[in-house]
Design an enzyme around this catalytic site. Structure first.
Site, PDB file in Angstrom:
ATOM      1  N   ARG A  96      -8.504 -17.513 -21.812  1.00  7.04           N
ATOM      2  CA  ARG A  96      -9.016 -18.317 -22.927  1.00  7.04           C
ATOM      3  C   ARG A  96      -8.047 -18.289 -24.101  1.00  7.04           C
ATOM      4  NH1 ARG A  96     -12.012 -19.215 -19.221  1.00  7.04           N
ATOM      5  NH2 ARG A  96     -10.671 -20.995 -19.038  1.00  7.04           N
ATOM      6  N   GLU A  99      -5.274 -20.534 -23.165  1.00  8.94           N
ATOM      7  CA  GLU A  99      -5.754 -21.904 -23.315  1.00  8.94           C
ATOM      8  C   GLU A  99      -5.762 -22.323 -24.791  1.00  8.94           C
ATOM      9  OE1 GLU A  99      -9.415 -24.210 -21.301  1.00  8.94           O
ATOM     10  OE2 GLU A  99      -9.999 -22.483 -22.526  1.00  8.94           O
ATOM     11  N   SER A 122       4.941 -12.521 -37.691  1.00  6.93           N
ATOM     12  CA  SER A 122       5.285 -11.296 -36.981  1.00  6.93           C
ATOM     13  C   SER A 122       4.126 -10.765 -36.145  1.00  6.93           C
ATOM     14  CB  SER A 122       5.695 -10.212 -37.984  1.00  6.93           C
ATOM     15  OG  SER A 122       5.915  -8.983 -37.328  1.00  6.93           O
TER      16      SER A 122
END
EC number: 4.2.1.104
Length: 156
Positions: A96, A99, A122
């Site tokens: 997820r 995605e 960072s």
């Protein structure tokens, strides 16, 4: 306390032992799942390293298959899910996030550059926070904060 795996290796070794014991005892996954109080599919997935089992179900499995006592504890750990190795993550939770970056990565890049200039956020000087909050429409929501220091690109 619930424990989590960081590598598939321990659960893969346990899966091999489970499949070996299943074959030696001539059992089906249904035979093994009986008495756990869980569905056949869930127990099978757990035995294949994809889910943790509650302690009582883990005890049934370990006793039925006559596994080493370490298996009782390992079966209760949250595994690194995904049984197909490859470059794209297969663990549903990790996927997820992959995605999200696939969908919103270019948006994040555009907004970071527009608001900060040419540079990066960072992951070394970094803080991560996750909170569980109630969803007004029912259920829960995850609020994830990624707090990284902005590092501008320096011409040289």
């Amino acid at each position: 306390m619930t424990q989590s795996q960081y590598s598939q290796t321990p659960r893969l070794a346990l899966t091999d032992a489970i499949i070996d014991a299943k074959a030696r005892k001539n059992l089906t996954f249904e035979d093994i799942a009986q008495g756990t109080g869980l569905s056949l599919a869930f127990v099978t997935a757990a035995l294949l390293g994809q889910h943790p089992l509650p302690a009582d179900a883990a005890r049934v499995v370990v006793d039925r298959l006559e596994l080493e006592e370490d298996a009782f504890f390992l079966l209760q750990t949250i595994p690194v899910r995904g049984s197909i190795p490859g470059g794209i993550p297969t663990d549903p939770t990790i996927y997820r996030f992959y995605e999200m970056v696939q969908v919103y990565g270019s948006t994040l890049k555009a907004l970071v550059h527009e608001q900060f200039g040419d540079g990066i956020i960072s992951a070394i000087d970094f803080k991560l926070d996750i909170k569980k909050v109630d969803d007004p429409n029912g259920g829960s929501r995850a609020v994830i904060t990624l707090d990284g220091k902005y590092l501008p690109t320096k011409p040289f």
